[in-house]
Design a protein around this motif. Structure first.
Motif, PDB file in Angstrom:
ATOM      1  N   SER A  61       0.878  -1.177   0.000  1.00 41.75           N
ATOM      2  CA  SER A  61       0.000   0.000   0.000  1.00 41.75           C
ATOM      3  C   SER A  61       0.913   1.223   0.000  1.00 41.75           C
ATOM      4  CB  SER A  61      -0.939   0.003   1.200  1.00 41.75           C
ATOM      5  OG  SER A  61      -0.228   0.109   2.409  1.00 41.75           O
ATOM      6  N   PHE A  62       0.640   2.119  -0.945  1.00 45.88           N
ATOM      7  CA  PHE A  62       1.454   3.313  -1.106  1.00 45.88           C
ATOM      8  C   PHE A  62       0.705   4.595  -0.761  1.00 45.88           C
ATOM      9  CE2 PHE A  62       3.439   0.333  -4.222  1.00 45.88           C
ATOM     10  CZ  PHE A  62       4.649   0.197  -3.572  1.00 45.88           C
ATOM     11  N   SER A  63      -0.510   4.463  -0.228  1.00 43.49           N
ATOM     12  CA  SER A  63      -1.274   5.649   0.170  1.00 43.49           C
ATOM     13  C   SER A  63      -2.037   5.351   1.456  1.00 43.49           C
ATOM     14  CB  SER A  63      -2.246   6.069  -0.938  1.00 43.49           C
ATOM     15  OG  SER A  63      -3.317   5.151  -1.026  1.00 43.49           O
ATOM     16  N   LYS A  64      -2.448   6.407   2.107  1.00 46.73           N
ATOM     17  CA  LYS A  64      -3.178   6.279   3.368  1.00 46.73           C
ATOM     18  C   LYS A  64      -4.485   5.509   3.164  1.00 46.73           C
ATOM     19  CE  LYS A  64      -5.318   9.225   6.880  1.00 46.73           C
ATOM     20  NZ  LYS A  64      -5.537  10.616   7.305  1.00 46.73           N
ATOM     21  N   ALA A  65      -5.244   5.872   2.136  1.00 45.31           N
ATOM     22  CA  ALA A  65      -6.545   5.233   1.899  1.00 45.31           C
ATOM     23  C   ALA A  65      -6.391   3.738   1.627  1.00 45.31           C
ATOM     24  CB  ALA A  65      -7.255   5.914   0.731  1.00 45.31           C
ATOM     25  N   ILE A  66      -5.428   3.379   0.809  1.00 43.73           N
ATOM     26  CA  ILE A  66      -5.206   1.960   0.496  1.00 43.73           C
ATOM     27  C   ILE A  66      -4.694   1.230   1.736  1.00 43.73           C
ATOM     28  CG2 ILE A  66      -3.827   0.366  -0.913  1.00 43.73           C
ATOM     29  CD1 ILE A  66      -6.156   1.799  -2.381  1.00 43.73           C
ATOM     30  N   GLY A  67      -3.841   1.875   2.518  1.00 45.25           N
ATOM     31  CA  GLY A  67      -3.360   1.274   3.763  1.00 45.25           C
ATOM     32  C   GLY A  67      -4.500   0.953   4.721  1.00 45.25           C
ATOM     33  N   HIS A  68      -5.460   1.858   4.829  1.00 43.85           N
ATOM     34  CA  HIS A  68      -6.621   1.607   5.694  1.00 43.85           C
ATOM     35  C   HIS A  68      -7.447   0.425   5.178  1.00 43.85           C
ATOM     36  CE1 HIS A  68      -6.171   4.850   8.539  1.00 43.85           C
ATOM     37  NE2 HIS A  68      -5.989   5.729   7.546  1.00 43.85           N
ATOM     38  N   LYS A 130       8.061   3.682  -8.404  1.00 43.38           N
ATOM     39  CA  LYS A 130       8.313   4.104  -9.784  1.00 43.38           C
ATOM     40  C   LYS A 130       7.445   3.283 -10.732  1.00 43.38           C
ATOM     41  CE  LYS A 130      11.966   4.963 -13.111  1.00 43.38           C
ATOM     42  NZ  LYS A 130      13.400   4.964 -13.354  1.00 43.38           N
ATOM     43  N   GLY A 131       6.612   3.977 -11.483  1.00 42.31           N
ATOM     44  CA  GLY A 131       5.729   3.320 -12.435  1.00 42.31           C
ATOM     45  C   GLY A 131       4.476   2.707 -11.824  1.00 42.31           C
ATOM     46  N   MET A 132       4.257   2.888 -10.526  1.00 46.94           N
ATOM     47  CA  MET A 132       3.102   2.293  -9.856  1.00 46.94           C
ATOM     48  C   MET A 132       2.001   3.335  -9.657  1.00 46.94           C
ATOM     49  SD  MET A 132       3.724  -0.812  -9.199  1.00 46.94           S
ATOM     50  CE  MET A 132       5.185  -1.682  -9.699  1.00 46.94           C
ATOM     51  N   LYS A 133       0.768   2.849  -9.598  1.00 46.16           N
ATOM     52  CA  LYS A 133      -0.358   3.702  -9.235  1.00 46.16           C
ATOM     53  C   LYS A 133      -0.487   3.653  -7.722  1.00 46.16           C
ATOM     54  CE  LYS A 133      -2.891   3.251 -13.503  1.00 46.16           C
ATOM     55  NZ  LYS A 133      -4.158   2.962 -14.144  1.00 46.16           N
ATOM     56  N   LYS A 134      -0.340   4.790  -7.075  1.00 46.38           N
ATOM     57  CA  LYS A 134      -0.347   4.827  -5.617  1.00 46.38           C
ATOM     58  C   LYS A 134      -1.739   4.644  -5.022  1.00 46.38           C
ATOM     59  CE  LYS A 134       3.834   7.523  -5.130  1.00 46.38           C
ATOM     60  NZ  LYS A 134       4.470   8.653  -4.478  1.00 46.38           N
ATOM     61  N   ASP A 135      -2.775   4.753  -5.839  1.00 42.40           N
ATOM     62  CA  ASP A 135      -4.126   4.603  -5.325  1.00 42.40           C
ATOM     63  C   ASP A 135      -4.674   3.188  -5.533  1.00 42.40           C
ATOM     64  OD1 ASP A 135      -4.273   4.852  -8.081  1.00 42.40           O
ATOM     65  OD2 ASP A 135      -6.142   5.989  -8.046  1.00 42.40           O
ATOM     66  N   LYS A 136      -3.779   2.233  -5.769  1.00 40.48           N
ATOM     67  CA  LYS A 136      -4.155   0.831  -5.964  1.00 40.48           C
ATOM     68  C   LYS A 136      -3.314  -0.055  -5.045  1.00 40.48           C
ATOM     69  CE  LYS A 136      -6.634   1.763  -9.687  1.00 40.48           C
ATOM     70  NZ  LYS A 136      -8.048   1.862  -9.608  1.00 40.48           N
ATOM     71  N   ILE A 137      -3.855  -1.212  -4.705  1.00 37.37           N
ATOM     72  CA  ILE A 137      -3.068  -2.210  -3.980  1.00 37.37           C
ATOM     73  C   ILE A 137      -2.180  -2.886  -5.013  1.00 37.37           C
ATOM     74  CG2 ILE A 137      -3.130  -4.358  -2.662  1.00 37.37           C
ATOM     75  CD1 ILE A 137      -5.930  -3.483  -1.685  1.00 37.37           C
ATOM     76  N   VAL A 138      -0.887  -2.949  -4.737  1.00 46.84           N
ATOM     77  CA  VAL A 138       0.054  -3.598  -5.652  1.00 46.84           C
ATOM     78  C   VAL A 138       0.327  -4.998  -5.109  1.00 46.84           C
ATOM     79  CG1 VAL A 138       2.367  -3.512  -6.648  1.00 46.84           C
ATOM     80  CG2 VAL A 138       1.070  -1.392  -6.328  1.00 46.84           C
TER      81      VAL A 138
END
Length: 148
Positions: A61-68, A130-138
């Motif tokens: 998770s690269f963002s607060k919302a995805i982390g939650h 790098k190259g990732m969408k931060k609003d998605k779970i990777v």
């Protein structure tokens, strides 16, 4: 006068906490074929941790919302879920200002019943995002700690 001094202090504090790593100066880590064997991150209890050899799935998770969302999902599972499925969860907390991390984020993460590895460094964060969408779970699949 106190409000002005406080405002200037807070502005300098947040400016000092801003990210300085640029994505063009870093090597992308999450590429098929790359090995994550030497990856070492601290968990939420500040314990240095390497990936277990039997790790099959990593999710980031690269963002607060995805982390939650990830935290809520794992909280709804039994405590052995991560170990049973050979999963490693990695959260990027590096964008948050240090004072916010130390006062709020890290204490909250320490209360969770499952392990979280933390990216807490701007350069390392840039290598993973790098190259990732931060609003998605990777989600990354591994075979012998090599990205498939």
């Amino acid at each position: 006068m106190k409000k002005i001094v406080l405002g200037v202090f807070m502005a300098l504090l947040f400016l000092g906490c801003s990210s300085s790593a640029t994505t063009k100066d870093v090597t992308q880590k999450l590429v098929v074929g790359n090995s994550l064997e030497n990856l070492k991150l601290n968990d939420q209890h500040e314990k240095p941790t390497t990936l277990p050899k039997d790790t099959k799935i990593m999710f980031f998770s690269f963002s607060k919302a995805i982390g939650h969302k990830c935290n809520a999902f794992l909280e709804s599972k039994e405590s052995a879920f991560i170990a049973k499925h050979h999963v490693v969860y990695v959260a990027d907390v590096s964008p948050a200002p240090s004072i916010i991390k130390n006062m709020f984020i890290l204490p909250d993460l320490k209360k969770l019943k499952f392990p979280i590895l933390l990216i807490n460094n701007d350069k390392l964060s840039a290598e993973f995002t790098k190259g990732m969408k931060k609003d998605k779970i990777v989600v990354v699949y591994l075979n012998n700690l090599k990205i498939t």
